[in-house]
Motif scaffolding. Structure first.
Motif, PDB file in Angstrom:
ATOM      1  N   ASN A  86       8.393  15.652 104.033  1.00 57.57           N
ATOM      2  CA  ASN A  86       7.907  17.035 104.096  1.00 57.57           C
ATOM      3  C   ASN A  86       9.048  18.027 104.309  1.00 57.57           C
ATOM      4  O   ASN A  86       8.906  19.024 105.016  1.00 57.57           O
ATOM      5  CB  ASN A  86       6.851  17.200 105.197  1.00 57.57           C
ATOM      6  N   LEU A  87      10.189  17.733 103.675  1.00 54.74           N
ATOM      7  CA  LEU A  87      11.333  18.630 103.696  1.00 54.74           C
ATOM      8  C   LEU A  87      11.361  19.427 102.394  1.00 54.74           C
ATOM      9  O   LEU A  87      10.660  19.098 101.431  1.00 54.74           O
ATOM     10  CB  LEU A  87      12.631  17.840 103.881  1.00 54.74           C
ATOM     11  N   SER A  88      12.158  20.472 102.355  1.00 50.47           N
ATOM     12  CA  SER A  88      12.182  21.395 101.215  1.00 50.47           C
ATOM     13  C   SER A  88      13.539  21.331 100.527  1.00 50.47           C
ATOM     14  O   SER A  88      14.517  21.901 101.023  1.00 50.47           O
ATOM     15  CB  SER A  88      11.894  22.828 101.684  1.00 50.47           C
ATOM     16  N   ALA A  89      13.597  20.652  99.384  1.00 47.42           N
ATOM     17  CA  ALA A  89      14.853  20.520  98.650  1.00 47.42           C
ATOM     18  C   ALA A  89      15.060  21.707  97.726  1.00 47.42           C
ATOM     19  O   ALA A  89      14.103  22.261  97.185  1.00 47.42           O
ATOM     20  CB  ALA A  89      14.841  19.231  97.826  1.00 47.42           C
ATOM     21  N   PRO A  90      16.319  22.113  97.516  1.00 47.34           N
ATOM     22  CA  PRO A  90      16.594  23.136  96.505  1.00 47.34           C
ATOM     23  C   PRO A  90      16.399  22.550  95.116  1.00 47.34           C
ATOM     24  O   PRO A  90      16.389  21.323  94.949  1.00 47.34           O
ATOM     25  CB  PRO A  90      18.062  23.487  96.760  1.00 47.34           C
ATOM     26  N   PRO A  91      16.249  23.392  94.085  1.00 50.99           N
ATOM     27  CA  PRO A  91      16.156  22.868  92.718  1.00 50.99           C
ATOM     28  C   PRO A  91      17.377  22.008  92.403  1.00 50.99           C
ATOM     29  O   PRO A  91      18.515  22.381  92.705  1.00 50.99           O
ATOM     30  CB  PRO A  91      16.127  24.136  91.856  1.00 50.99           C
ATOM     31  N   GLN A  92      17.131  20.854  91.804  1.00 50.29           N
ATOM     32  CA  GLN A  92      18.210  19.927  91.486  1.00 50.29           C
ATOM     33  C   GLN A  92      18.623  20.087  90.025  1.00 50.29           C
ATOM     34  O   GLN A  92      17.775  20.145  89.131  1.00 50.29           O
ATOM     35  CB  GLN A  92      17.778  18.492  91.755  1.00 50.29           C
TER      36      GLN A  92
END
Length: 658
Positions: free
Chosen positions: A359-365
């Protein structure tokens, strides 16, 4: 009836108040372990530039509010008997503390001084009290973002024994620092089953930790550090699936691993995971204390990525449903948040399945594209350069303060055997084609202590999947023709065009040069001792970089005076106490009558005090030094060197003024 209702309501309110009071003492919710940074054999081997403030910012942007920093704390000291914290380590730690405070993210300083295969000593309290009293004294006035963890995963000692030792350390810290939270745990590698065996501590600012890696057959399949090794175990699913469950490898039959695999149909389930975490929850509720899951994770090499993500989701959800804060093991590494085999770049390589499961928020990869370098870059100057990871053999101090050519530190390499090397790994690989044909060069400062030193500098390219390709070397041998080995700094400038292909070493087979080195895929730069070396060879390096300018000049022209070469045992210089707060007693021995000179130098190599210069008779001698310069002014706190010279012999000692 009204009275009973009031009493029931009062009890509910009281329990709610207690629960909220306990929960409020855990100021953070979720985070990561920042591994492979301060887990070093000595302060000189910390790869300080491996992580930066930007990594702290990136971790916080994921939605984390805490970082657990594993530190080989006992290795960050002078060793027995005093275990004084090394000033280089303290300086590095202060930087990390400041970054976390300024970014408003909690920092757990985890004493990770342990070997999973060596039992915790019943005498470990002696070391713990010394390192934690110093740590508490140094950090007691820092913000509440700083948290202490006494010792990671004690084992081979009963929790009753460990609990008493831990209680003494709590008291030691509290005599100095009554404010910062302390993390404590049970033995059995911080097992949740051992929490209940801990004594009742009266300190009300403790956080009880446990680690969670169950079912172990799933989370540690492929692990080499277990006994027996589980490298041969692969493909264990989660949850259990009879159709895909592997057979027990032949190498593990008859061991406890075979028994665990037999039990996996009942243990490899989400319900069983929750039941095990309930053991920690019951301890919390019975003791009315705070608990924290300091480690949980799945080793990625032999596990299915989707199953791995599902396990993270099950564990994370149940921890959060029960108000348990956590830090996953780890951020980067084989248990980490990045794709297996990737360069672990934040904007390119995050494992989105795992990140989302937590439930973490990754930046666009986005895809990582290697473009030709268009300008030079630093490989080493005080620290390894940006996105460069170092490894070495021989004894290497990356932060030697003995008269660097410039800055605070230089790189010191000694006890060097044939084929030992220092490696600077480029992450990601470098495309040096443009620099190679545009007149760029490797440029560095070097000094050596004895004639006849030869070593190689080289680039090694990336081995491809082509069966005929190998990690080809492009190198140059550095000899006394490039630099006089007179303990003085010398400037060396080697154009990339003058490097020659040296062949390749691959799978213990030597391949002669074939003209296949690829400048567009430079994996690393190395300094290597290709010839046999005597144990007395010492080399120092400073300002290693790629540049198109040949303008560097030696800034420190003198010969090294505080040289870390094995001392003459006959002089036996000793400094007590050290660190020095008020004054120190300096003792030494003379085998015969000599003219003795004893001086103190700062870390730049400048003499700050001459203590004696006179003829002395044979025998033992002592003198007192008050920490002042020749002018009688007290010197600033920091690192100094005391050098004694007598009859052509010398001996030096570090002195820490406190």
């Amino acid at each position: 009836m009204n009275f009973l209702r009031r009493q029931r309501l009062y009890s509910i309110v009281l329990l709610l108040f207690i629960f909220l009071s306990v929960s409020a003492q855990v100021p953070f919710n979720r985070g990561v372990n920042l591994t492979g940074w301060f887990q070093a054999d000595s302060p000189g081997q910390i790869q300080f530039s491996r992580f930066t403030r930007q990594d702290i910012i990136n971790i916080k942007s994921l939605g984390c509010d805490v970082i657990r920093l594993p530190v080989n704390l006992h290795n960050m000291t002078s060793g027995s008997p005093s275990y004084n914290l090394d000033p280089i380590y303290v300086s590095f730690l202060d930087s990390v503390v400041t970054w976390c405070e300024e970014e408003e993210i909690y920092l757990i300083i985890d004493n990770h001084s342990f070997d999973p295969n060596v039992n915790t000593s019943s005498d470990i309290g002696t070391i713990l009290n010394k390192v934690w009293s110093q740590t508490a004294a140094h950090l007691k006035d820092r913000s509440g973002y700083i948290i202490y963890e006494i010792l990671n995963e004690p084992h081979g000692i009963t929790t009753q024994q460990w609990g008493t030792i831990q209680g003494n350390v709590i008291n030691t810290i509290r005599q100095i620092d009554s404010r910062h939270t302390i993390i404590v745990g049970g033995s059995g590698y911080n097992s949740y089953t051992e929490l209940a065996n801990l004594p009742v501590y009266t300190d009300d600012n403790l956080l009880y930790t446990f680690h969670f890696y169950d079912p172990f057959m799933f989370t540690h399949q492929g692990a080499s550090w277990t006994s027996p090794s589980m490298v041969s175990l692969s493909g264990v699913p989660f949850p259990y699936d009879a159709a895909t469950m592997p057979a027990c490898p032949a190498a593990l039959r008859g061991t406890w691993v075979e028994n665990s695999l037999a039990a996996y149909p009942s243990e490899g389930t989400a319900d069983h995971v929750r039941q095990l975490i309930d053991i920690a929850i019951n301890f919390r509720d019975n003791r009315n204390v705070n608990i924290f899951c300091g480690e949980f994770g799945v080793y990625m090499p032999n596990s299915d990525s989707s199953d791995r993500a599902y396990w993270y989701e099950i564990v994370r959800q149940y921890l959060e449903q029960n108000n348990i804060s956590w830090t996953t093991w780890d951020y980067k590494g084989s248990f980490g948040l990045f794709n297996k085999g990737s360069n672990e770049l934040f904007n390119h390589d995050l494992n989105l399945q795992v990140v989302q499961a937590l439930n973490l928020s990754a930046p666009p990869q986005t895809p990582s594209v290697i473009r030709p370098d268009s300008s030079g870059f630093m490989i080493y100057s005080d620290y390894a350069g940006e996105n460069i990871v170092t490894t070495s053999s021989g004894k290497t101090d990356f932060y030697c303060s003995d008269t660097p050519d410039n800055g605070l530190y230089c790189l010191h390499w000694h006890y060097i055997s044939q084929y030992d090397h220092i490696e600077f790994d480029f992450i990601p690989d470098k495309d040096l084609t443009r620099l190679q044909y545009s007149g760029y060069a490797i440029d560095f400062m070097v000094r050596g202590n004895v004639p006849g030193i030869n070593f190689d500098i080289r680039f090694i390219d990336t081995k491809t999947t082509d069966a005929d390709d190998h990690p080809w070397r492009m190198g140059r041998t550095i000899t006394g023709n490039d630099a006089a080995w007179d303990r003085k700094w010398h400037h060396v400038h080697i154009p990339l065009t003058s490097f020659e292909e040296k062949g390749a070493w691959d799978n213990n087979i030597w391949f002669n040069p074939e003209g296949k080195f690829n400048w567009a895929a430079a994996d690393r730069f190395e300094i290597s001792m290709e010839e046999a070396s005597s144990g007395g060879v010492h080399l120092w390096f400073d300002n290693i970089h790629i540049t198109n300018r040949d303008t560097a000049v030696v800034r420190e022209p003198g010969a090294l005076v505080t040289e870390q070469i094995p001392d003459n045992p006959g002089l036996n210089l000793q400094v007590r106490p050290n660190p020095v707060r008020y004054s120190a007693e300096l003792s030494y021995s003379l085998p015969e009558e000599f003219v003795v000179t004893m001086s103190v130098y700062n870390i730049t190599g400048s003499k700050v005090a001459t203590l004696i210069h006179r003829a002395e008779s044979p025998g033992d001698h002592t003198l007192n030094w008050n920490g002042c310069s020749d002018s009688g002014i007290r010197l600033p706190k920091g690192l100094y060197f005391c050098l004694i010279e007598a009859g052509g012999k010398h001996c030096s000692r570090k002195i820490i003024l406190d």
